[in-house]
Every structure is written in structure tokens, then in C-alpha cells.
Design a protein around this motif. Sequence first.
Motif: not given
Length: 73
Positions: A16-20
Motif C-alpha cells: 500500500g506504500m508503493i507510489g509514495k
Amino acid sequence: MPAQAATACDPDPCRGMIGKPFSAELAEEARLIAGAKSVRPSGPGIPTSADVRGDRLNVLLDEKHIVVGFRCG
């Protein structure tokens, strides 16, 4: 439980932290979620050693330091 399994991390809950954008706070949160003992950013322009540790979470970054994935080792 074997000692190695007790210290191994699991990168899957961090997806869920991918793209941050990468930050020290994100690194620590990901480390805790993955159950890792340490965390290391990895990507273009970031020097890393070739050692492999099952208890370390590698945060994979792009050239803009945006998280593109996670891997243990």
C-alpha cells in the motif's frame, strides 16, 4: 519455529506504500509492518552493498525517490 523464520521479514503488507515519496517516517513504518530488523533504500544513485540479510527490508525507489516496491534480503 526456526531462528531464521523468526527474523525474516515479509514485504507483502507494505504494498500500500508503493507510489509514495520515500522518507525516514515511511521507512520506519514499512520496517515495522514488514517485521524487519532494519530497512535500506535501494535505487538509482543510492550505493548499496551486496550483502543479503533476511531480516532487512529493502525499499525500492525510482530516480525521483518514489517507492516502486519492497524486497527482503
